[in-house]
Design a protein around this motif. Sequence first.
Motif, PDB file in Angstrom:
ATOM      1  N   SER A   1       0.848  -1.213   0.000  1.00  0.00           N
ATOM      2  CA  SER A   1       0.000   0.000   0.000  1.00  0.00           C
ATOM      3  C   SER A   1       0.870   1.245   0.000  1.00  0.00           C
TER       4      SER A   1
ATOM      5  N   LEU B   1       1.998   1.861  -3.490  1.00  0.00           N
ATOM      6  CA  LEU B   1       0.890   2.370  -4.308  1.00  0.00           C
ATOM      7  C   LEU B   1       0.621   3.837  -3.998  1.00  0.00           C
ATOM      8  N   ALA B   2       0.670   4.206  -2.710  1.00  0.00           N
ATOM      9  CA  ALA B   2       0.348   5.571  -2.306  1.00  0.00           C
ATOM     10  C   ALA B   2       1.445   6.539  -2.745  1.00  0.00           C
TER      11      ALA B   2
ATOM     12  N   GLN C   1       2.643   5.517  -7.027  1.00  0.00           N
ATOM     13  CA  GLN C   1       1.607   5.432  -8.040  1.00  0.00           C
ATOM     14  C   GLN C   1       2.075   4.691  -9.291  1.00  0.00           C
TER      15      GLN C   1
ATOM     16  N   LEU D   1      -6.767   2.160 -10.023  1.00  0.00           N
ATOM     17  CA  LEU D   1      -5.432   2.422  -9.482  1.00  0.00           C
ATOM     18  C   LEU D   1      -4.524   3.024 -10.548  1.00  0.00           C
TER      19      LEU D   1
ATOM     20  N   GLN E   1      -4.837   6.884  -9.533  1.00  0.00           N
ATOM     21  CA  GLN E   1      -3.811   6.924  -8.499  1.00  0.00           C
ATOM     22  C   GLN E   1      -4.351   7.439  -7.166  1.00  0.00           C
ATOM     23  N   PRO E   2      -5.334   6.745  -6.630  1.00  0.00           N
ATOM     24  CA  PRO E   2      -5.984   7.209  -5.399  1.00  0.00           C
ATOM     25  C   PRO E   2      -5.029   7.194  -4.214  1.00  0.00           C
ATOM     26  N   ALA E   3      -5.336   8.045  -3.240  1.00  0.00           N
ATOM     27  CA  ALA E   3      -4.512   8.103  -2.031  1.00  0.00           C
ATOM     28  C   ALA E   3      -5.403   7.890  -0.812  1.00  0.00           C
ATOM     29  N   ALA E   4      -4.766   7.743   0.329  1.00  0.00           N
ATOM     30  CA  ALA E   4      -5.450   7.664   1.638  1.00  0.00           C
ATOM     31  C   ALA E   4      -6.663   6.731   1.611  1.00  0.00           C
TER      32      ALA E   4
ATOM     33  N   LEU F   1      -7.573   4.911  -1.637  1.00  0.00           N
ATOM     34  CA  LEU F   1      -6.671   3.787  -1.925  1.00  0.00           C
ATOM     35  C   LEU F   1      -7.066   2.583  -1.070  1.00  0.00           C
TER      36      LEU F   1
ATOM     37  N   LEU G   1      -8.101  -1.194  -2.372  1.00  0.00           N
ATOM     38  CA  LEU G   1      -7.365  -2.377  -1.913  1.00  0.00           C
ATOM     39  C   LEU G   1      -8.273  -3.331  -1.139  1.00  0.00           C
TER      40      LEU G   1
ATOM     41  N   TYR H   1     -10.085  -2.501   8.586  1.00  0.00           N
ATOM     42  CA  TYR H   1      -8.918  -1.868   7.945  1.00  0.00           C
ATOM     43  C   TYR H   1      -9.363  -0.667   7.125  1.00  0.00           C
TER      44      TYR H   1
END
Lengths: 240, 240
Positions: free
Chosen positions: A74, A77-78, A81, B77, B81-84, B87, B91, B217
């Motif tokens: 993760s 990925l974060a 990217q 993804l 490009q997702p975050a936080a 993301l 996942l 999670y």
Amino acid sequence: MIEQETYKQHISTQFNAELEGVKNSLLEMGGNVERQVNDAVDCLVKMDTGQAEVVIDRDHAVNQMEVSIDEECSRILARRQPAASDLRLVLTVTKITTDLERIGDEAAKIARQCIRISEAAASPSNYVEIKHIGNYVVGMLQKALDAFARLDVELAVEVVKADKTVDKEYRSAMRSLVTFMMEDPRVIGSVLNEMWALKSLERVGDHTSNIAEHVIYLVRGLDVRHVELEELISQVEESH
Amino acid sequence: MIEQETYKQHISTQFNAELEGVKNSLLEMGGNVERQVNDAVDCLVKMDTGQAEVVIDRDHAVNQMEVSIDEECSRILARRQPAASDLRLVLTVTKITTDLERIGDEAAKIARQCIRISEAAASPSNYVEIKHIGNYVVGMLQKALDAFARLDVELAVEVVKADKTVDKEYRSAMRSLVTFMMEDPRVIGSVLNEMWALKSLERVGDHTSNIAEHVIYLVRGLDVRHVELEELISQVEESH
């Protein structure tokens, strides 16, 4: 301009190191899990409850590796990217950790069966099927991990094929255990324990086959998870 | 400047729609899998082989949903490009698809047991344990999917707790089936089939508990996969 290039190179070197790192961690986890299955089968065959305790104990380490590898994925990925094959690598790794962890669980279950059998009556069997199928699935797991390490699609296909053999031998071993039980009901308890251990090995074969399918996805971008073997082989050949 | 803002808003609206889309697809897959387990238990209890065939047939659709949801997740993804938390959502969805697919597999296995039992001798049991544990795990699965839909951590913790009850009842049902076999060896074959079906339900409970852990999670960012129940409860409370 040159400075910027150097900076970009630096980032890309770091990124590659991270990808290599996560790949190596997965292979290390795989090596541990392989040893777990091998030792679990061994302790059952030798009725070695001391070794069984060790296998059960080491399952925590396998679980921890799953958590830390997924965390690293993760993070990659974060921060990075990733795209295309790098993204596929990260996604494949987080799918394979799940299968490896479940294989570890099955190894621990087999070790627990060993303890249970030793506490019950004397063993009615020399566990010839367990030994045979056990060695076979450990070999499959080795191949699946090699296929991942070397991005070897042909080897991955071999693993998927091998799982069909496991399923066949599993069914035939089960049939003979049922007969065994019917002929001598006094052994029902211990034969049941042997059945559960066999069932665990069959599950190990399934998860190993899943790992091989993930390798095919990683290398060729093909999702072959629910594809029949023949169709899988022809898809893989066409994608070459 | 305003145009750029509008453009950004447009992108973000699209992105949100994609995330909503994948969430809804997962819930749809979950609904299908819930029906599969329910119908599989039902066909076993009623010895309805026609319904069993339907369950086996519908497993392909569940498998296809796994593949298409995972594909959509990799696309998100790669493109967004997702975050936080975005993301984490993506996942989590790709982890939950795996558990749902395996639950679907277990439902199909139960349906196959139903056909096998009907082909063998008359049933020795009214499947009271299967009915009871079956209803219980279907209820758990409903709760786990609700917890995902509403991001409800308390409900997810309840599901993890409920799995301990399943494990306990499973062990006790198994013990009584072993006794049953020993008392009347003629029923070995059919009781074994019942045991496999029970084992499948116990696995459904495990996978459902995994789904609940993934929800924890997703909402809290805590990986509680290998944490003991008490420790899990206190970690969840502290993270509030």
